[in-house]
Design an enzyme around this catalytic site. Sequence first.
Site, PDB file in Angstrom:
ATOM      1  CB  CYS A  62      -0.899  -0.020   1.232  1.00 26.73           C
ATOM      2  SG  CYS A  62      -1.747   1.544   1.507  1.00 26.73           S
ATOM      3  CB  CYS A  65       0.853   1.177   4.734  1.00 22.32           C
ATOM      4  SG  CYS A  65      -0.699   0.284   4.987  1.00 22.32           S
ATOM      5  CG  HIS A 125      -4.187  -1.314   4.387  1.00 22.46           C
ATOM      6  ND1 HIS A 125      -3.752  -0.466   3.400  1.00 22.46           N
ATOM      7  CD2 HIS A 125      -4.876  -2.312   3.761  1.00 22.46           C
ATOM      8  CE1 HIS A 125      -4.141  -0.934   2.219  1.00 22.46           C
ATOM      9  NE2 HIS A 125      -4.818  -2.050   2.413  1.00 22.46           N
ATOM     10  CG  ASN A 165     -13.213  10.351  -4.493  1.00 26.10           C
ATOM     11  OD1 ASN A 165     -14.276  10.966  -4.548  1.00 26.10           O
ATOM     12  ND2 ASN A 165     -12.119  10.747  -5.116  1.00 26.10           N
ATOM     13  CB  SER A 173      -6.451   5.103  -6.031  1.00 22.67           C
ATOM     14  OG  SER A 173      -6.092   5.917  -4.930  1.00 22.67           O
ATOM     15  CG  HIS A 176      -4.248   3.352   4.062  1.00 21.75           C
ATOM     16  ND1 HIS A 176      -3.271   2.564   4.618  1.00 21.75           N
ATOM     17  CD2 HIS A 176      -4.358   4.423   4.880  1.00 21.75           C
ATOM     18  CE1 HIS A 176      -2.815   3.134   5.711  1.00 21.75           C
ATOM     19  NE2 HIS A 176      -3.457   4.272   5.895  1.00 21.75           N
ATOM     20  CG  HIS A 178      -6.947   7.857   0.829  1.00 26.57           C
ATOM     21  ND1 HIS A 178      -7.353   6.550   0.647  1.00 26.57           N
ATOM     22  CD2 HIS A 178      -7.072   8.451  -0.380  1.00 26.57           C
ATOM     23  CE1 HIS A 178      -7.701   6.369  -0.615  1.00 26.57           C
ATOM     24  NE2 HIS A 178      -7.554   7.510  -1.274  1.00 26.57           N
ATOM     25  CD  GLN A 180      -7.670  12.996  -4.219  1.00 27.34           C
ATOM     26  OE1 GLN A 180      -7.150  13.912  -4.857  1.00 27.34           O
ATOM     27  NE2 GLN A 180      -8.239  11.969  -4.808  1.00 27.34           N
TER      28      GLN A 180
HETATM   29  P1  H2U Z   1      -8.183   8.727  -4.401  1.00 20.02           P
HETATM   30  O1  H2U Z   1      -8.215   7.386  -3.767  1.00 20.02           O
HETATM   31  O2  H2U Z   1      -9.392   9.586  -4.013  1.00 20.02           O
HETATM   32  O3  H2U Z   1      -7.946   8.642  -5.872  1.00 20.02           O
HETATM   33  O4  H2U Z   1      -6.928   9.515  -3.795  1.00 20.02           O
HETATM   34  C1  H2U Z   1      -5.635   9.016  -3.843  1.00 20.02           C
HETATM   35  C2  H2U Z   1      -4.689  10.051  -4.390  1.00 20.02           C
HETATM   36  O5  H2U Z   1      -3.374   9.631  -4.089  1.00 20.02           O
HETATM   37  C3  H2U Z   1      -4.765  10.245  -5.891  1.00 20.02           C
HETATM   38  O6  H2U Z   1      -5.136  11.582  -6.167  1.00 20.02           O
HETATM   39  C4  H2U Z   1      -2.514  10.046  -5.117  1.00 20.02           C
HETATM   40  C5  H2U Z   1      -3.335   9.952  -6.375  1.00 20.02           C
HETATM   41  O7  H2U Z   1      -2.883  10.917  -7.287  1.00 20.02           O
HETATM   42  N1  H2U Z   1      -1.323   9.218  -5.085  1.00 20.02           N
HETATM   43  C6  H2U Z   1      -0.101   9.782  -4.733  1.00 20.02           C
HETATM   44  O8  H2U Z   1      -0.049  10.986  -4.502  1.00 20.02           O
HETATM   45  N2  H2U Z   1       1.003   8.988  -4.619  1.00 20.02           N
HETATM   46  C7  H2U Z   1       1.009   7.645  -4.867  1.00 20.02           C
HETATM   47  O9  H2U Z   1       2.011   7.009  -4.698  1.00 20.02           O
HETATM   48  C8  H2U Z   1      -0.203   6.998  -5.410  1.00 20.02           C
HETATM   49  C9  H2U Z   1      -1.457   7.812  -5.404  1.00 20.02           C
HETATM   50 ZN    ZN Z   2      -2.357   1.022   3.698  1.00 12.79          ZN
END
Ligand code: H2U
Ligand code: ZN
Length: 359
Positions: A62, A65, A125, A165, A173, A176, A178, A180
Amino acid sequence: MLTAAGPKQNMNGIDLRTTPHRRWNPLLREWVLVSPHRTQRPWLGKVDKTAPAPAIEYDPECYLCPGNVRAEGLRNPAYTETFVFDNDYPAMLPNVDSNEMDEAGLIVARVERGICRVVCFSPRHDLTIPRMQQDEVRRVVEVWTQQYKELGEVPWVKHVQIFENRGALMGASNPHPHGQIWANGEVPNIPVREQAAMRAFLAGNGKCLLCEYLRLEIKDGERIVCENEGFVALVPYWAVWPFETMILSRRHTASLVELEGKEQSALADILRRLTIRFDNLFETAFPYSMGFHQEPTDGENHPEFHFHAHYFPPLLRSATVQKFMVGYELLAGPQRDITAEGAAARLRNLSETHYLDGH
Ligand code: H2U
Ligand code: ZN
């Protein structure tokens, strides 16, 4: 004639629970079509499997993490509470020169500056807001508050959008926990519309739109999901998404920074209680996009602005039946099948103990 629907669901003898009607969204100043008689129709559409909740506290794969390396090579610290970092793939960039073009008002573009960050809510996580402790969620509220303040103080930042989201269905994505933050140089479309509606209402009525709306909802009670001393969670009268809800502050505050200590705790409490209900609805990690609407950080006074959160969950009748915005909604306007009152009653009647934490 008064029908069994009671006074508020009765419009001059017409039962709003069974009659197609339009409802007014005073924040966006648009109508939503409500078709409650359609909920009985057969369903032959998309059926998805939902992903089970992650079972491990730490996932070596992840990128959120603690201690792990992210996609672009930076390593996360061994954080123990929350962790904020600049998005490695930001949607906007802070250091771009302003520029614009305008061809006859038809081909128009402007460079947009922005700062994008990611907020990890917990080092665990396998947790989510509804399964975190109250003081852990309060810590997230404090971090959001600091971020809104810090980013809002950047001279060119006019708006700070904090959002989450949740679930692959909503484009998250990673499971975990999180969210934004996107802070940018212009106030985006939806906050512009809400702010204009609140400003016009204040000018026309001498009162805050959402203070007045909350007063009516508390009097009625039918659309309230849960409440505490600082906040009320309700299904707005004009909700479009099946279990769409809003969290409104009881006090007329414009942003997180105006919350007092006990209100920060109250916000953490209501975030948990609402999202526990969401998860309990279909015994799944209920997907949604949520976010806060706060006063623009444009240096102006905003007496009209009332702090609130929106939740937009796409699930309709089970963990696998989704609501999409298609057809009429894309071409004409928003529409919903179950009434706001029906959705609120279902959420209200659910347990406040998370189904994974034992009833
Ligand atoms: P979402 O799960 O809402 O997509 O948010 C995750 C964000 O994390 C996404 O905008 C960023 C993606 O650009 N990200 C990073 O900044 N670094 C990473 O290593 C992977 C994802
Ligand atoms: Zn994680």
